[in-house]
Each structure stands twice: as structure tokens, then as C-alpha cells.
Write a protein that holds these residues in place. Structure first.
Motif, PDB file in Angstrom:
ATOM      1  N   ARG A   1       1.992  10.293  -4.222  1.00 37.88           N
ATOM      2  CA  ARG A   1       1.412  10.958  -3.101  1.00 37.88           C
ATOM      3  C   ARG A   1       2.352  11.278  -2.128  1.00 37.88           C
ATOM      4  N   THR A   2       3.284  12.113  -2.489  1.00 41.46           N
ATOM      5  CA  THR A   2       4.475  12.539  -1.706  1.00 41.46           C
ATOM      6  C   THR A   2       4.344  13.866  -1.295  1.00 41.46           C
TER       7      THR A   2
ATOM      8  N   THR B   1       0.700  15.686   4.478  1.00 45.70           N
ATOM      9  CA  THR B   1      -0.877  15.735   4.564  1.00 45.70           C
ATOM     10  C   THR B   1      -1.063  16.914   5.522  1.00 45.70           C
TER      11      THR B   1
ATOM     12  N   GLU C   1       2.474   1.598  -3.667  1.00 45.32           N
ATOM     13  CA  GLU C   1       1.211   2.014  -4.222  1.00 45.32           C
ATOM     14  C   GLU C   1       0.995   3.688  -4.229  1.00 45.32           C
ATOM     15  N   SER C   2       1.253   3.891  -2.897  1.00 46.93           N
ATOM     16  CA  SER C   2       1.026   5.720  -2.498  1.00 46.93           C
ATOM     17  C   SER C   2       2.100   6.085  -3.328  1.00 46.93           C
TER      18      SER C   2
ATOM     19  N   PHE D   1      -0.347   6.248   4.615  1.00 43.61           N
ATOM     20  CA  PHE D   1      -1.003   5.365   3.755  1.00 43.61           C
ATOM     21  C   PHE D   1      -0.931   4.044   4.126  1.00 43.61           C
TER      22      PHE D   1
ATOM     23  N   THR E   1       3.909  10.894   5.202  1.00 51.09           N
ATOM     24  CA  THR E   1       2.655  10.637   4.078  1.00 51.09           C
ATOM     25  C   THR E   1       2.786   9.152   3.841  1.00 51.09           C
ATOM     26  N   THR E   2       3.800   8.743   3.323  1.00 55.25           N
ATOM     27  CA  THR E   2       3.866   7.286   2.958  1.00 55.25           C
ATOM     28  C   THR E   2       3.578   6.156   4.124  1.00 55.25           C
TER      29      THR E   2
ATOM     30  N   LYS F   1       1.623   6.460  -7.127  1.00 53.12           N
ATOM     31  CA  LYS F   1       0.779   7.443  -7.748  1.00 53.12           C
ATOM     32  C   LYS F   1       1.143   8.934  -7.232  1.00 53.12           C
TER      33      LYS F   1
ATOM     34  N   ALA G   1       0.731  -1.142   0.072  1.00 56.03           N
ATOM     35  CA  ALA G   1       0.084   0.100   0.176  1.00 56.03           C
ATOM     36  C   ALA G   1       0.962   1.130  -0.191  1.00 56.03           C
ATOM     37  N   ALA G   2       1.999   1.053   0.760  1.00 56.49           N
ATOM     38  CA  ALA G   2       2.953   2.303   0.736  1.00 56.49           C
ATOM     39  C   ALA G   2       3.408   2.655  -0.498  1.00 56.49           C
TER      40      ALA G   2
ATOM     41  N   GLU H   1      -3.902   0.807   5.530  1.00 56.55           N
ATOM     42  CA  GLU H   1      -3.952  -0.406   5.016  1.00 56.55           C
ATOM     43  C   GLU H   1      -4.088  -1.512   6.233  1.00 56.55           C
TER      44      GLU H   1
END
Lengths: 388, 159
Positions: free
Chosen positions: A61-62, A65, A55-56, A276, A272-273, A59, A52-53, A280
């Protein structure tokens, strides 16, 4: 030449170096040491969580948050607390995602302690509480727990430690280093003392999922306790996620509001990683918890049986992944015992005194190791004891 | 499921006494259970998992996919029996999907494996076709990742 001693923070300089650190450094310098020292799982984070990490990251997602952490993560944390411990918190105003349980502890202490406030720190315990209290301008009041009480906090001991300056009680169960737990009944008698006072509780529940035999009970679930309790917890021990640095606080909104300020200025937001990954873990990690708990439990039984066979007394630890055997009968200090064991048999364990003076006569042994590793270590310890 | 089996599958060197402690059962019961499992064929053997690439042994292994005509009354079993009787055959599975039997064999050389396929397998009447794949590298077997030693990389973080 600058005289650093004169100019650096007196508060920080006054903090003694940790006893665990000293021992770790010694161990690292030797080769082929069989260590039973680590305070972290020997499991790798389950693959679906790592995935899941990844995958983030794929995508992109860096980003940062929001300061408090991803909304879905805070929602999942609150859902989890309700599912597992029947505790209800508002994801928007009562929880913060932190950099490990350690930041959660720091936030809690700094948010509540005023200069001169006393904080009761039952010992033996993890080493961070007293230094943080000191840095926050408070006064740590060390409260030695006893072997004959199975290292639980008893109402008598607590009563004796409370003064009119007491602001906060640290409650760290399941406990590092002793493996002791506080049952619901144990907590009820503590709650009876606190009810009606202004004393707050910092409940460090990082090992909450690692209890053997009965599920963990949080003091916040007892009548009138929620309003005075800050829960500090995290993902490290529960999901074998130490390196991700993921923790959280749960506390009434007025307390959370103050902790939020410290977090926002000192940390900004947790990685952030990792957040995520944590989502999960909470969504699909219940089976992983179950699996690891059972594995630890098997090793716990193995190590306790091993102690018995080599003549080492130990009360039965019901939580975390530590055992805290009594080495008093060998007539040497914890430090000497551990040092000689290291020198003669190359087995490393941590002297109980690293966790407070009341740890004298004990040693912390971690069983977050493979069965084979534990078997060899016990054998060597047995030889050592025989030769004493 | 009996935890005893799971424990032994992971580490067959655990003694009955150790398993008894880990599972909170009586040592005598564990011994009896193991004997029973051995007798009824639940536990078939105890082996070391060897990474032969770390040794000087010369060997190749291959996966062979076989398509078979099932035989009246006996289905695939008779052909399977013929095949698994060869000591070269390490594993044999009946598969769903595009082919029927999945054979894993080991030999000293490529030629040896090739001639086993052409001389022993392809000639069996019921065998319709063979497709041989040589193994280039083993990454993981029996749940164990190859090439990774048991090093503890955990940092000595003060916890």
C-alpha cells in the motif's frame, strides 16, 4: 553576484530565527548534556501501531491516498472525537488528514486570514503561529498571559486585545510551554465574548489527551462555538507518533473546503503508511493513551516535588508534559539563567522568552524523560541554585 | 493492583519519598506497605539486571524441560523442591503442555551443565525424561532489551 537579501521574500526574511532553535544548537555542540528540552514523548510508538504500518507496506500500500486522507481514517477520527469529546463532525466534508498538527495550523491560518487581518496570539505559546500569520499577510497581535492567572486566557485580557480587525483567536491549551489548561468554565467566559462576532478560533488541541485530573474540554463543544472553531490536532503526543507526521483538522464544511485547496496543492496527501498506522491507533490505542498519561503524571508530580525541594516556584501544570517554573527571583534574565545552568551544570532547559516576551522570568522544562533522568537533572539544578 | 509494586518492579532504586510523590500517597504509608510486602513475600528481593556478556565472566545457561511422574498427595511440589534447592537452578516453573517442569540453570561450562543434568536431574526417580536446550543469546530479559544502551535518539526538532 546575486544579492539574495534584495531578492528573497521580504516577508520570510523578516521572520526572526526561533529562540528554541538557538538553544538546541548550543546544546547539541556540548557533550554529556542532561537535556530537559525536547517537545516529544520518550515512548516508542506502541508496537501494534508500528505493526499495522509494516503490514500496510507488506501489502504494497504505497500509493497516494485521496487528498483528504483515507476514508476509514477520517471516519475513525470523527468517531474518536465523538467518543472522547462529544463533538460530531462529518468525515466527508469536515475533516482533513494533515502532515502533523503543524500543517493543520498552517492550513487553518492561511484559509481564514485576509491581508491586514489581526490574529490574537496569546503568549507564551508554541512558536509557529505568529510567523504563519505574517506569511499569510495577517498581523499577529501578541497577548501576554500572566503567571497570576496560571497562564490562562482571561476574558479581560481577551477583550483588551480585540479590535474591529480581529479575525482569529489562537487557543492552544493544554499549552506548550506552560502546561496550562483551560477548563470548561474558563472557556465559557471566552465563548461569551466571541458569541455574536465574526471572530474565528483556531483551537490547537494537540495535547488534548494529556491532562491530569480532568478531561480536556474543547471550545467547539460550547454553544455557538462549533461554527467558528477550527480544531487542529494530531497523533504525535497522544500516541507517541511524532515521526509519523500525522495530524488532522476538524472544521465546518465551508472552512474545510478552503483548507482542502491549500492542502491539495501544497501537500497532496499525508503519508500513506502513517495513515494506516493512525487507523490502528484510533481503533485500538485507548489503553496506550491511558498508560502514557499515567506515566507522565507520575513524572509531573516528581518534577514538581523536585522543584519545591530546591526552592523553585512553579504553578501546577495540568496538561501537556511541560513545567514552567518561575526563575524571576534569581535576578537574571531567562536567557542568562538557562545559559549559566548549561555552562555550569550541563543541564539544558529552554528560556521562557523563546515562547514570547511574557515568558521572561520563566523556563520550559520537559518531563518527557525517564524518572532517573529527571532525578539527576533536579539534583544538578539544585546545586546550581545553591551556588547562585 | 498496587501501583507501588509496578513502580518498584521497573526501578527498585526509587525511594519511598519519590514513590510517595509519584503516586500521591504518604511517605510513611509507602514505607509501611513496602515492609508489609517484604514480610508477606510479595516483594522477594531487589536485584540488578546484569548483561553478563558484557563482562569476562564465563558462563552458559540452559533451559531444561523435564517430564515428571507426579507423586501421591504432593503432586509436583516435592520434586520441584528437590530441584530448586540446587543453587545452579536460576528459575523453575511448572508448565502446562508437553512437559512439566521448566528449569533454567547456569553453569561455568557446557560440561558442567551437562553433568548437572545427568548426575542431579536425570537420576531423580520421578523424572521420566529431560531435554536440554542451551541458550545462545539473550535478547530480552525482565522486559529489558539487551545490548541497547540508554541513548536518546530523539532529534532536536523545534517543538
Amino acid at each position: 553576484m546575486i544579492n539574495y537579501e534584495k531578492i528573497l521574500s521580504d516577508k520570510v526574511q523578516g521572520i526572526a530565527p526561533s529562540g528554541i532553535r538557538k538553544f538546541f544548537d548550543l546544546t547539541e555542540r556540548m557533550e554529556d548534556v542532561i537535556a530537559l528540552t525536547v517537545g516529544q514523548p520518550d515512548f516508542v510508538t506502541p508496537w501494534h501501531i508500528r505493526d499495522a504500518a509494516i503490514e500496510s507496506l507488506k501489502k504494497g500500500r504505497t500509493y497516494y491516498t485521496s487528498n483528504a486522507g483515507l476514508t476509514p481514517l477520517r471516519e475513525q477520527i470523527c468517531e474518536y472525537m465523538e467518543r472522547r469529546f462529544s463533538l460530531r463532525y462529518d468525515p466527508k466534508t469536515e475533516t482533513l488528514v494533515t502532515v502533523g498538527g503543524s500543517e493543520a495550523i498552517d492550513l487553518a491560518i492561511r484559509a481564514v486570514v485576509r491581508t491586514g487581518d489581526e490574529v490574537i496570539v496569546p503568549e507564551p505559546c508554541f512558536v509557529c503561529y505568529a510567523p504563519i500569520v505574517t506569511m499569510a499577510g495577517g498581523v499577529p497581535v501578541k497577548l501576554p498571559l500572566r503567571y497570576e492567572d496560571k497562564f490562562k486566557l482571561t476574558p479581560e485580557l481577551l477583550r483588551g486585545a480585540i479590535s474591529d480587525k480581529t479575525k482569529l483567536l489562537i487557543l492552544a491549551f493544554p499549552n506548550n510551554p506552560t502546561g496550562a489548561i483551560m477548563t470548561k468554565e474558563d472557556l465559557v467566559s471566552i465563548a461569551d465574548i466571541l458569541r455574536g462576532t465574526d471572530i474565528l478560533v483556531l483551537s490547537d488541541e494537540i495535547y488534548a489527551e494529556l491532562t491530569y485530573g480532568r478531561p480536556h474540554c474543547s471550545i467547539a463543544s460550547l454553544p455557538d462555538m462549533r461554527e467558528r472553531t477550527i480544531i487542529a490536532s494530531g497523533f504525535s503526543k497522544t500516541y507517541a507518533m511524532t515521526g509519523w507526521r500525522m495530524g488532522y483538522t476538524l472544521a465546518p464544511a465551508p472552512i474545510t473546503e478552503q483548507m482542502y485547496k491549500i492542502h491539495q496543492y501544497a501537500i497532496m496527501c499525508a503519508p500513506t503508511t502513517s495513515q494506516f498506522a493512525a487507523i490502528e491507533a484510533l481503533k485500538n490505542g485507548d489503553d496506550d493513551i491511558e498508560y502514557m498519561r499515567e506515566e507522565y503524571n507520575q513524572r509531573r508530580r516528581l518534577i514538581l516535588d523536585g522543584f519545591k525541594s530546591i526552592g523553585l516556584d512553579c504553578f501546577v501544570p495540568e496538561g501537556a508534559f511541560y513545567a514552567f517554573p518561575n526563575i524571576g527571583k534569581f535576578g537574571m534574565s531567562s536567557d542568562d539563567f538557562c545559559m549559566q545552568l548549561l555552562e555550569k551544570k550541563k543541564v539544558a532547559i529552554v528560556p521562557g522568552t523563546a515562547f514570547g516576551e511574557s515568558g521572561e522570568g520563566f523556563a520550559r522544562i520537559s518531563y518527557a524523560y525517564s524518572v532517573n533522568h529527571i532525578k539527576i537533572a533536579i539534583e544538578k539544578m539544585g546545586e546550581f541554585i545553591k551556588e547562585l | 493492583m498496587d501501583k507501588l509494586l509496578k513502580l518498584l518492579e521497573e526501578d527498585a532504586r526509587l525511594t519511598p519519598a519519590q514513590i510517595a510523590v509519584m503516586t500521591q500517597r504518604d511517605e510513611g504509608d509507602i514505607k509501611k506497605a513496602i515492609e508489609e510486602y517484604e514480610k508477606n513475600g510479595t516483594i522477594l528481593g531487589y536485584q540488578a539486571l546484569v548483561d553478563w556478556d558484557k563482562t569476562d565472566r564465563e558462563y552458559v545457561s540452559a533451559v531444561i524441560e523435564l517430564r515428571i511422574t507426579p507423586q501421591r498427595d504432593r503432586g509436583f511440589d516435592k520434586v520441584a523442591e528437590m530441584i530448586y534447592s540446587y543453587p545452579e537452578v536460576k528459575s523453575l516453573y511448572l508448565m502446562s503442555g508437553g512437559y512439566d517442569l521448566h528449569v533454567i540453570i547456569e553453569g561455568k561450562t557446557l560440561r558442567e551443565v551437562a553433568s548437572f543434568v545427568s548426575d542431579k536431574l536425570a537420576v531423580i526417580d520421578a523424572v521420566l525424561s529431560t531435554s536440554t536446550h542451551f541458550v545462545l543469546k539473550k535478547y530480552k530479559d525482565e522486559g529489558v532489551i539487551f545490548g541497547s544502551g540508554e541513548t536518546d535518539e530523539r532529534g532536536s526538532c523545534m517543538v
